[in-house]
Design a protein around this motif. Sequence first.
Motif, PDB file in Angstrom:
ATOM      1  N   VAL A  10       0.850  -1.181   0.000  1.00 50.47           N
ATOM      2  CA  VAL A  10       0.000   0.000   0.000  1.00 50.47           C
ATOM      3  C   VAL A  10       0.891   1.239   0.000  1.00 50.47           C
ATOM      4  O   VAL A  10       1.695   1.431   0.920  1.00 50.47           O
ATOM      5  N   ASP A  11       0.784   2.052  -1.050  1.00 53.55           N
ATOM      6  CA  ASP A  11       1.456   3.348  -1.052  1.00 53.55           C
ATOM      7  C   ASP A  11       0.730   4.253  -0.056  1.00 53.55           C
ATOM      8  O   ASP A  11      -0.511   4.260  -0.015  1.00 53.55           O
ATOM      9  N   CYS A  12       1.482   4.999   0.732  1.00 58.77           N
ATOM     10  CA  CYS A  12       0.845   5.841   1.747  1.00 58.77           C
ATOM     11  C   CYS A  12       1.775   6.979   2.145  1.00 58.77           C
ATOM     12  O   CYS A  12       2.966   6.928   1.909  1.00 58.77           O
ATOM     13  N   ARG A  13       1.196   7.989   2.746  1.00 57.11           N
ATOM     14  CA  ARG A  13       1.990   9.120   3.228  1.00 57.11           C
ATOM     15  C   ARG A  13       2.571   8.839   4.609  1.00 57.11           C
ATOM     16  O   ARG A  13       3.682   9.215   4.902  1.00 57.11           O
ATOM     17  N   GLU A  14       1.799   8.198   5.479  1.00 58.81           N
ATOM     18  CA  GLU A  14       2.199   7.939   6.866  1.00 58.81           C
ATOM     19  C   GLU A  14       2.185   6.435   7.128  1.00 58.81           C
ATOM     20  O   GLU A  14       1.178   5.890   7.600  1.00 58.81           O
ATOM     21  N   ALA A  15       3.291   5.760   6.817  1.00 55.59           N
ATOM     22  CA  ALA A  15       3.347   4.301   6.910  1.00 55.59           C
ATOM     23  C   ALA A  15       3.071   3.798   8.327  1.00 55.59           C
ATOM     24  O   ALA A  15       2.337   2.826   8.513  1.00 55.59           O
ATOM     25  N   GLU A  16       3.635   4.445   9.325  1.00 53.16           N
ATOM     26  CA  GLU A  16       3.441   3.996  10.709  1.00 53.16           C
ATOM     27  C   GLU A  16       1.968   4.078  11.107  1.00 53.16           C
ATOM     28  O   GLU A  16       1.422   3.145  11.680  1.00 53.16           O
ATOM     29  N   ALA A  17       1.338   5.201  10.829  1.00 46.46           N
ATOM     30  CA  ALA A  17      -0.057   5.394  11.227  1.00 46.46           C
ATOM     31  C   ALA A  17      -0.989   4.448  10.486  1.00 46.46           C
ATOM     32  O   ALA A  17      -1.891   3.852  11.082  1.00 46.46           O
ATOM     33  N   LEU A  18      -0.777   4.284   9.186  1.00 43.00           N
ATOM     34  CA  LEU A  18      -1.659   3.410   8.415  1.00 43.00           C
ATOM     35  C   LEU A  18      -1.450   1.945   8.805  1.00 43.00           C
ATOM     36  O   LEU A  18      -2.415   1.184   8.918  1.00 43.00           O
ATOM     37  N   ASP A  49      -0.145 -17.126   8.361  1.00 45.73           N
ATOM     38  CA  ASP A  49      -1.125 -17.784   7.499  1.00 45.73           C
ATOM     39  C   ASP A  49      -1.597 -16.974   6.300  1.00 45.73           C
ATOM     40  O   ASP A  49      -2.322 -17.497   5.464  1.00 45.73           O
ATOM     41  N   VAL A  50      -1.230 -15.710   6.238  1.00 41.69           N
ATOM     42  CA  VAL A  50      -1.728 -14.851   5.167  1.00 41.69           C
ATOM     43  C   VAL A  50      -0.599 -13.987   4.628  1.00 41.69           C
ATOM     44  O   VAL A  50       0.410 -13.790   5.304  1.00 41.69           O
ATOM     45  N   PRO A  51      -0.753 -13.445   3.411  1.00 44.05           N
ATOM     46  CA  PRO A  51       0.274 -12.540   2.899  1.00 44.05           C
ATOM     47  C   PRO A  51       0.452 -11.323   3.807  1.00 44.05           C
ATOM     48  O   PRO A  51      -0.474 -10.901   4.497  1.00 44.05           O
ATOM     49  N   SER A  52       1.644 -10.774   3.782  1.00 38.60           N
ATOM     50  CA  SER A  52       1.941  -9.560   4.541  1.00 38.60           C
ATOM     51  C   SER A  52       1.202  -8.371   3.949  1.00 38.60           C
ATOM     52  O   SER A  52       0.838  -8.362   2.771  1.00 38.60           O
ATOM     53  N   LEU A  53       1.019  -7.342   4.773  1.00 43.37           N
ATOM     54  CA  LEU A  53       0.610  -6.028   4.291  1.00 43.37           C
ATOM     55  C   LEU A  53       1.823  -5.132   4.464  1.00 43.37           C
ATOM     56  O   LEU A  53       2.353  -5.002   5.569  1.00 43.37           O
ATOM     57  N   LEU A  54       2.277  -4.547   3.366  1.00 42.00           N
ATOM     58  CA  LEU A  54       3.482  -3.727   3.369  1.00 42.00           C
ATOM     59  C   LEU A  54       3.098  -2.279   3.070  1.00 42.00           C
ATOM     60  O   LEU A  54       2.422  -2.002   2.081  1.00 42.00           O
ATOM     61  N   PHE A  55       3.527  -1.363   3.926  1.00 40.17           N
ATOM     62  CA  PHE A  55       3.206   0.054   3.774  1.00 40.17           C
ATOM     63  C   PHE A  55       4.445   0.789   3.318  1.00 40.17           C
ATOM     64  O   PHE A  55       5.450   0.832   4.021  1.00 40.17           O
ATOM     65  N   GLN A  56       4.341   1.341   2.114  1.00 43.41           N
ATOM     66  CA  GLN A  56       5.458   1.999   1.436  1.00 43.41           C
ATOM     67  C   GLN A  56       5.208   3.500   1.401  1.00 43.41           C
ATOM     68  O   GLN A  56       4.255   3.955   0.767  1.00 43.41           O
ATOM     69  N   PRO A  57       6.050   4.279   2.078  1.00 42.78           N
ATOM     70  CA  PRO A  57       5.853   5.730   2.071  1.00 42.78           C
ATOM     71  C   PRO A  57       6.107   6.329   0.686  1.00 42.78           C
ATOM     72  O   PRO A  57       7.075   5.974   0.018  1.00 42.78           O
ATOM     73  N   VAL A  58       5.196   7.202   0.268  1.00 44.53           N
ATOM     74  CA  VAL A  58       5.342   7.942  -0.983  1.00 44.53           C
ATOM     75  C   VAL A  58       5.000   9.406  -0.702  1.00 44.53           C
ATOM     76  O   VAL A  58       4.258   9.701   0.236  1.00 44.53           O
ATOM     77  N   PRO A  59       5.505  10.336  -1.499  1.00 48.11           N
ATOM     78  CA  PRO A  59       5.267  11.755  -1.209  1.00 48.11           C
ATOM     79  C   PRO A  59       3.879  12.253  -1.603  1.00 48.11           C
ATOM     80  O   PRO A  59       3.375  13.211  -1.034  1.00 48.11           O
ATOM     81  N   GLU A  60       3.232  11.611  -2.572  1.00 42.88           N
ATOM     82  CA  GLU A  60       1.960  12.125  -3.060  1.00 42.88           C
ATOM     83  C   GLU A  60       0.777  11.516  -2.306  1.00 42.88           C
ATOM     84  O   GLU A  60       0.844  10.408  -1.802  1.00 42.88           O
ATOM     85  N   LYS A  61      -0.336  12.274  -2.271  1.00 45.00           N
ATOM     86  CA  LYS A  61      -1.576  11.795  -1.682  1.00 45.00           C
ATOM     87  C   LYS A  61      -2.295  10.898  -2.674  1.00 45.00           C
ATOM     88  O   LYS A  61      -2.069  10.976  -3.885  1.00 45.00           O
ATOM     89  N   LYS A  62      -3.195  10.083  -2.162  1.00 42.30           N
ATOM     90  CA  LYS A  62      -4.052   9.271  -3.017  1.00 42.30           C
ATOM     91  C   LYS A  62      -4.917  10.213  -3.837  1.00 42.30           C
ATOM     92  O   LYS A  62      -5.448  11.198  -3.320  1.00 42.30           O
ATOM     93  N   ALA A 106     -13.288   3.420   3.615  1.00 44.35           N
ATOM     94  CA  ALA A 106     -11.964   3.955   3.302  1.00 44.35           C
ATOM     95  C   ALA A 106     -11.155   3.982   4.584  1.00 44.35           C
ATOM     96  O   ALA A 106     -11.673   4.330   5.649  1.00 44.35           O
ATOM     97  N   ASP A 107      -9.890   3.606   4.473  1.00 41.65           N
ATOM     98  CA  ASP A 107      -8.999   3.653   5.630  1.00 41.65           C
ATOM     99  C   ASP A 107      -8.609   5.114   5.898  1.00 41.65           C
ATOM    100  O   ASP A 107      -9.047   6.016   5.169  1.00 41.65           O
ATOM    101  N   PRO A 108      -7.825   5.394   6.923  1.00 42.67           N
ATOM    102  CA  PRO A 108      -7.503   6.788   7.245  1.00 42.67           C
ATOM    103  C   PRO A 108      -6.815   7.588   6.135  1.00 42.67           C
ATOM    104  O   PRO A 108      -6.839   8.818   6.168  1.00 42.67           O
ATOM    105  N   GLU A 109      -6.218   6.919   5.139  1.00 40.53           N
ATOM    106  CA  GLU A 109      -5.607   7.657   4.018  1.00 40.53           C
ATOM    107  C   GLU A 109      -6.480   7.629   2.766  1.00 40.53           C
ATOM    108  O   GLU A 109      -6.058   8.055   1.706  1.00 40.53           O
ATOM    109  N   GLY A 110      -7.701   7.095   2.886  1.00 37.99           N
ATOM    110  CA  GLY A 110      -8.636   7.120   1.758  1.00 37.99           C
ATOM    111  C   GLY A 110      -8.625   5.895   0.874  1.00 37.99           C
ATOM    112  O   GLY A 110      -9.315   5.880  -0.151  1.00 37.99           O
ATOM    113  N   ASN A 111      -7.870   4.857   1.219  1.00 35.30           N
ATOM    114  CA  ASN A 111      -7.853   3.637   0.415  1.00 35.30           C
ATOM    115  C   ASN A 111      -9.140   2.851   0.651  1.00 35.30           C
ATOM    116  O   ASN A 111      -9.476   2.516   1.780  1.00 35.30           O
ATOM    117  N   GLU A 112      -9.858   2.558  -0.436  1.00 31.51           N
ATOM    118  CA  GLU A 112     -11.125   1.872  -0.319  1.00 31.51           C
ATOM    119  C   GLU A 112     -10.928   0.388   0.019  1.00 31.51           C
ATOM    120  O   GLU A 112      -9.970  -0.234  -0.411  1.00 31.51           O
TER     121      GLU A 112
END
Length: 119
Positions: A10-18, A49-62, A106-112
């Motif tokens: 998941v591309d995101c602005r705030e990886a820790e928070a998301l 038992d399931v795939p990881s969720l990886l949060f990748q910081p990016v500079p742009e908003k969704k 939508a999660d806190p960064e707007g991802n549906e």
Amino acid sequence: MRTRMLAVTVDCREAEALAAFWKEALGYPETERWTDSHGVTYVELKSPDVPSLLFQPVPEKKSVKNRLHLDVAPVELEQREEVARLVSLGAKIVEDPEPDPWVVMADPEGNEFCVLPRR
């Protein structure tokens, strides 16, 4: 030999928070952090038992609707109770189409993502 899915990224602005939101939402037991060769720190939620969720910081908003989204279903609660729990964690209801069995959120960064009935 086939390829297996290791993670949903998941591309995101705030990886820790998301990551904190999704860890609480889905109950992932383990959090790892690692830094790439460019100095970018990733946050990875892991479960055996399931795939990881990886949060990748990016500079742009969704900016547009996701082309890929998660469908989740509660294990213990009923669907409406789970929706209320996710709202209390910071999610928002985007659409609750009456004839369909899912609630679009939508999660806190707007991802549906969609919440389906318990299965």
